[in-house]
Every structure is written in structure tokens, then in C-alpha cells.
Write an enzyme that holds these catalytic residues in place. Structure first.
Site, PDB file in Angstrom:
ATOM      1  N   TYR A  29       0.817  -1.049  -0.095  1.00  0.00           N
ATOM      2  CA  TYR A  29       0.124  -0.026   0.210  1.00  0.00           C
ATOM      3  C   TYR A  29       0.944   1.278   0.005  1.00  0.00           C
ATOM      4  O   TYR A  29       1.936   1.202   0.682  1.00  0.00           O
ATOM      5  CB  TYR A  29      -0.988  -0.010   1.346  1.00  0.00           C
ATOM      6  CG  TYR A  29      -2.490  -0.135   0.986  1.00  0.00           C
ATOM      7  CD1 TYR A  29      -2.994   0.762  -0.001  1.00  0.00           C
ATOM      8  CD2 TYR A  29      -3.174  -1.192   1.443  1.00  0.00           C
ATOM      9  CE1 TYR A  29      -4.252   0.373  -0.395  1.00  0.00           C
ATOM     10  CE2 TYR A  29      -4.277  -1.343   1.208  1.00  0.00           C
ATOM     11  CZ  TYR A  29      -5.127  -0.434   0.295  1.00  0.00           C
ATOM     12  OH  TYR A  29      -6.222  -0.795  -0.058  1.00  0.00           O
ATOM     13  N   GLU A  42      -0.637   4.909  -0.377  1.00  0.00           N
ATOM     14  CA  GLU A  42      -1.324   5.970  -0.705  1.00  0.00           C
ATOM     15  C   GLU A  42      -0.614   7.443  -0.457  1.00  0.00           C
ATOM     16  O   GLU A  42       0.374   7.359   0.351  1.00  0.00           O
ATOM     17  CB  GLU A  42      -2.711   6.120   0.349  1.00  0.00           C
ATOM     18  CG  GLU A  42      -3.501   5.062   0.093  1.00  0.00           C
ATOM     19  CD  GLU A  42      -4.846   4.896   0.988  1.00  0.00           C
ATOM     20  OE1 GLU A  42      -4.577   5.462   2.075  1.00  0.00           O
ATOM     21  OE2 GLU A  42      -5.757   4.061   0.801  1.00  0.00           O
ATOM     22  N   ASP A  67      -6.994  13.849 -24.682  1.00  0.00           N
ATOM     23  CA  ASP A  67      -6.911  12.158 -24.280  1.00  0.00           C
ATOM     24  C   ASP A  67      -6.344  11.822 -25.534  1.00  0.00           C
ATOM     25  O   ASP A  67      -6.821  11.337 -26.386  1.00  0.00           O
ATOM     26  CB  ASP A  67      -8.394  11.780 -24.124  1.00  0.00           C
ATOM     27  CG  ASP A  67      -8.396  10.548 -23.656  1.00  0.00           C
ATOM     28  OD1 ASP A  67      -7.220   9.719 -23.898  1.00  0.00           O
ATOM     29  OD2 ASP A  67      -9.608   9.987 -23.349  1.00  0.00           O
ATOM     30  N   THR A 126      -3.825   6.422 -21.825  1.00  0.00           N
ATOM     31  CA  THR A 126      -3.648   5.096 -21.204  1.00  0.00           C
ATOM     32  C   THR A 126      -2.077   4.770 -21.493  1.00  0.00           C
ATOM     33  O   THR A 126      -1.367   5.529 -22.367  1.00  0.00           O
ATOM     34  CB  THR A 126      -4.667   4.077 -21.732  1.00  0.00           C
ATOM     35  OG1 THR A 126      -4.338   3.983 -23.198  1.00  0.00           O
ATOM     36  CG2 THR A 126      -6.010   4.175 -21.373  1.00  0.00           C
ATOM     37  N   LYS A 147      -1.703   1.053 -25.040  1.00  0.00           N
ATOM     38  CA  LYS A 147      -1.996   1.013 -26.502  1.00  0.00           C
ATOM     39  C   LYS A 147      -0.829   1.266 -27.151  1.00  0.00           C
ATOM     40  O   LYS A 147      -0.038   0.145 -27.292  1.00  0.00           O
ATOM     41  CB  LYS A 147      -3.231   2.126 -26.925  1.00  0.00           C
ATOM     42  CG  LYS A 147      -4.537   1.860 -26.399  1.00  0.00           C
ATOM     43  CD  LYS A 147      -5.585   3.033 -26.714  1.00  0.00           C
ATOM     44  CE  LYS A 147      -6.894   2.512 -25.632  1.00  0.00           C
ATOM     45  NZ  LYS A 147      -7.287   3.355 -24.346  1.00  0.00           N
ATOM     46  N   ARG A 196      -1.661  -2.187 -18.804  1.00  0.00           N
ATOM     47  CA  ARG A 196      -2.867  -1.592 -18.639  1.00  0.00           C
ATOM     48  C   ARG A 196      -2.834  -0.664 -17.516  1.00  0.00           C
ATOM     49  O   ARG A 196      -2.898  -0.859 -16.413  1.00  0.00           O
ATOM     50  CB  ARG A 196      -4.017  -2.778 -18.551  1.00  0.00           C
ATOM     51  CG  ARG A 196      -5.335  -2.203 -18.612  1.00  0.00           C
ATOM     52  CD  ARG A 196      -6.374  -3.647 -18.872  1.00  0.00           C
ATOM     53  NE  ARG A 196      -5.836  -4.265 -20.195  1.00  0.00           N
ATOM     54  CZ  ARG A 196      -6.059  -3.802 -21.405  1.00  0.00           C
ATOM     55  NH1 ARG A 196      -7.042  -2.666 -21.723  1.00  0.00           N
ATOM     56  NH2 ARG A 196      -5.629  -4.349 -22.488  1.00  0.00           N
TER      57      ARG A 196
HETATM   58  N1  DSN Z   1     -11.954   0.900 -25.167  1.00  0.00           N
HETATM   59  C1  DSN Z   1     -10.711   1.567 -25.814  1.00  0.00           C
HETATM   60  C2  DSN Z   1     -10.868   1.387 -27.117  1.00  0.00           C
HETATM   61  O1  DSN Z   1     -10.965   0.572 -27.606  1.00  0.00           O
HETATM   62  O2  DSN Z   1     -10.616   2.337 -27.909  1.00  0.00           O
HETATM   63  C3  DSN Z   1     -10.776   2.950 -25.346  1.00  0.00           C
HETATM   64  O3  DSN Z   1     -10.734   3.122 -24.019  1.00  0.00           O
END
Ligand code: DSN
Length: 418
Positions: free
Chosen positions: A55, A57, A201, A227, A230, A236
Site C-alpha cells: 500500500y 497512498e 486524451d 492510457t 495502446k 494496462r
Molecule cells: N476501449 C478503448 C478502445 O478500444 O478504444 C478506449 O478506452
């Protein structure tokens, strides 16, 4: 009682067996979901480590729990590497996901009832950009822009007009199914004119931004979310960046205690590993290959008579408009999945079909580029997809397509020893 040192295989045969099956699935399918990738063994080692036990925090050197001396160094490394990678003055690496990152931004900049402006989900936007089914659409007054009906690209003049009319407190750019370059500078000038905050984003294109293949939003946006899994090819998770240090302090508080509890330090360690990988010169070559492969895929599919939204791509996404062959996205998704190709049905701009049916199939090249697929291999992938979609009743072609997929998969093996 089972020992904590026993292996997964001996402790839990069900889960072990399912992971083994998933490993075979990943190895024997062509992964074309645009938001997916294959993290390195090193990233997965960090993510699967004993750091899950801790933990922490708070932030590095400002924790609510003892025993954080190594965790602090790990999280600080992740922060410092992310700052270098994106030339950002402030970073928070704790968001558990992109949606969490966006929610923390909303908590920082908005009050319930405020107006936001983002891209329509059906034109390539994201659920968290004001969709009525998401908190962003329930708590805020959401307005949307789309793409131009002819070019199927962003029309900055039209977006400016909507911004002038809706007077948003926050404008959101950055998308889930938009294959073209985003004009962050153009958005900055609209945001400035209407007095709005600007959020990019960049979840889908973060790896391309890190490599300088796509313009960076950092100089133009108040805040940037992403994120990490990708095109960036990490674990993730999510992240928030900004060049505004005062805003950064508020964003830190919005992540914790505002919207999250304890950070996932095993994931943060894996983020640090991925950022370290992305800082290497090979990563820029990888990003370049992602885009060049997407162009090959898009060109070949169009040569085979399947229309592509905006007639091409500048990033990793190729969005098929299946109205050109009289098919729905739902049907195409099923047809390709029967020959071991994984993609997702997706709306196209001005789609006459519902989100459950759709007229599009979204493809992305990041994952197969990680496997080593080159331009020629992507031409083969395009041909397999076209053969399957254009001959949907032909069982012989179906089995030939599957054989070709399996051959490609064995020519470009994925993980060793999993
Ligand atoms: N779910 C993702 C996508 O497939 O683009 C975005 O969060």
C-alpha cells in the site's frame, strides 16, 4: 493449507489452464483491435511482481504508510521517465485507467452542471467525453462535435462554431476511432477564444506522440491524459500530464484522495519499464512501422474495394466503412473472428446502424507490428480480410483464410516460454 510459495499451476489449475488457453489464443490469432498491444516480457515481469503487496497512498516521499522507500524510488522513476518521454513538467502515474484519469481531470476543472465539448462517440470519440451513459454525460452538460461529412476529418471551423455557441468550460480532443492527425494548436486557439480549458486524451496515439510521429499536445493543452497500454505498449493503466505545475498539484489531489485509493505500484513499476523502453531509439522505429503498416493495410483494402473512413490513415487506425460492400460491422466482426482475426465492430461517422450493429470495423496495427509484421505482411492481412468479407458464404475460402492466418502467426511468433 496451500503454501504462498507454490506455483499457480499447482495451486489453481482452473486459472492456470485458462491463462494457458488465452496464451494460445494470443499466439494463434491476428490481433487487430486498435486499442490493444503486446507488452514486453519485462513489463509483464514487473506487473506480476510482489509490488502488488504494498500500500502506498500518497505520492513519493509523502506517503500515509511506512515501508515505501523502494516504492518511492520506483514511482519516482516512472514519473521522471514519463516527463522525459513527453517533455512534460508534471506527471501523475497513478490513474488505474484512462477513464479514471479523465475523471480526475473533471474533478479538478469542473463542477456538476458545467458544460463540456467533446467528439461524438459515433464519430470516433470516447464514452468518457460526455456520453449520456457515462458520468461525464450525466453530471455535465455535454455538447459534441463530429467530423465533416465529406472529408470525414475534423473541421476546425465547424468545431469553433459549436464552441462559440455552447461556451464550454472544457474542450476535449483526442479520440478512439479517428485515423487522422489532430490539430492540437487549432484546438488551443478555439479554447483560448471561448475561455475553455483544453484536455487532450491521447490514449490511442501516445506511443506515436512519444516517438514524435504525431504532434505532441503538451504545448497546447492544459492537461493531457492517456492510457499506457495502446501504442505506448505498457501495462494496462492510465496517466495524467501537464506543463502547469499549479494545476498539477490540484490534479494530484484529484487522483488521491479525490477519486482513487491506493496506487497499483506493481503496475506503476511496469509503466516505468515501458517508459524506459519507449525512450530507446528502437521505439521510434517501431512507431514509424506502426504507421507505415497502417498505410499498407488501408491502401490494400481500398484496392480490394472496401472503403476506409477518410480514405486513409495517419496513425495506427484503419476504420472500414462496410456500407461500401453492403455489410454491417457486426457481421464483419463475426466473419473475421471465424478465421482467427480479432477486431471490433465500430460506428462510422453518420452511421445509420445502432452501436450494437454498426457499419464499420476498426482495425489497428500496433499489436501485429510488435510481432514484427511488416508492410508485406500487412498486405497479406488485408487480402485475408478482403477475401473473407467478400466471399462470406464460401467455406473453401474461409478455411484458406484461416490457414493463411495460422501461417502468418507461426512466421511471426509472439512470446517465448509462456
Ligand atoms: N476501449 C478503448 C478502445 O478500444 O478504444 C478506449 O478506452
Amino acid at each position: 493449507m496451500s503454501k504462498i510459495t507454490s506455483s499457480l499451476e499447482s495451486i489453481d489449475k482452473e486459472i492456470y489452464g485458462l491463462i494457458s488457453k488465452e496464451s494460445i489464443r494470443q499466439e494463434t490469432h491476428l490481433e487487430l483491435i486498435a486499442s490493444e498491444n503486446f507488452a514486453s516480457q519485462a513489463v509483464m515481469n514487473a506487473q506480476g511482481s510482489l509490488l502488488t503487496n504494498k500500500y502506498a497512498e500518497g505520492l513519493p516521499n509523502k506517503r500515509y504508510y511506512g515501508g515505501c522507500e523502494f516504492i518511492d524510488s520506483i514511482e519516482q522513476l516512472a514519473i521522471d521517465r514519463a516527463k522525459r518521454l513527453f517533455q512534460s513538467k508534471w506527471v501523475n502515474v497513478q490513474p488505474h485507467s484512462g477513464a479514471q484519469a479523465n475523471f480526475s481531470v473533471f474533478l479538478t476543472l469542473l463542477k456538476p452542471g458545467d458544460t463540456i465539448l467533446g467528439m461524438d462517440l459515433s464519430h470516433g470519440g470516447h464514452l468518457t467525453h460526455g456520453s449520456p451513459v457515462n458520468v461525464s454525460g450525466k453530471w455535465f452538460k455535454a455538447f459534441h462535435y463530429g467530423v465533416d461529412p465529406i472529408s470525414q476529418q475534423l473541421d476546425m471551423k465547424a468545431i469553433r462554431q459549436i464552441a462559440l455557441e455552447s461556451k464550454p468550460k472544457l474542450i476535449i480532443c483526442g479520440y478512439s476511432a479517428y485515423p487522422r492527425v489532430i490539430d492540437f494548436e487549432g484546438f488551443r486557439s478555439i479554447a483560448k477564444e471561448v475561455g475553455a480549458f483544453l484536455l487532450a486524451d491521447m490514449a490511442h496515439i501516445a506511443g506515436l506522440v512519444a516517438s514524435g510521429i504525431h504532434p505532441s499536445p503538451m504545448d497546447f493543452c492544459d492537461v493531457v491524459t492517456t492510457t499506457t497500454h495502446k501504442t505506448l505498449r505498457g501495462p494496462r493503466g492510465g496517466m495524467i500530464l501537464s506543463n502547469n505545475l499549479e494545476l498539477g498539484k490540484k490534479l494530484d489531489k484529484s487522483v488521491f484522495p479525490g477519486t482513487q485509493g491506493g496506487p497499483l505500484e506493481h503496475v506503476i513499476a511496469a509503466k516505468a519499464v515501458a517508459f524506459g523502453e519507449a525512450l530507446q531509439p528502437e521505439f521510434a522505429l517501431y512507431s514509424r512501422a506502426i504507421v507505415s503498416n497502417a498505410k499498407s493495410l488501408s491502401k490494400r483494402l481500398q484496392e480490394r474495394g472496401i472503403e476506409v473512413v477518410s480514405k486513409g490513415t495517419d496513425n495506427h487506425i484503419v476504420l472500414l466503412d462496410l456500407r461500401s460492400i453492403g455489410m454491417t460491422g457486426k457481421k464483419a466482426d463475426l466473419l473475421v473472428s471465424e478465421v482467427n482475426i480479432t477486431a471490433n465492430k465500430n460506428t462510422v461517422p453518420f452511421d445509420p446502424e445502432s452501436p450494437f450493429v454498426t457499419s464499420g470495423l476498426r482495425l489497428g496495427t500496433a499489436a501485429l507490428t510488435t510481432r514484427g509484421f511488416d508492410n508485406q505482411a500487412f498486405v497479406e492481412v488485408a487480402d485475408i480480410i478482403a477475401d473473407r468479407l467478400l466471399n462470406s458464404q464460401d467455406e473453401i475460402i474461409k478455411s484458406q483464410c484461416k490457414e493463411k492466418v495460422l501461417k502468418l502467426c507461426s512466421n511471426f511468433p509472439l512470446y517465448k516460454n509462456i
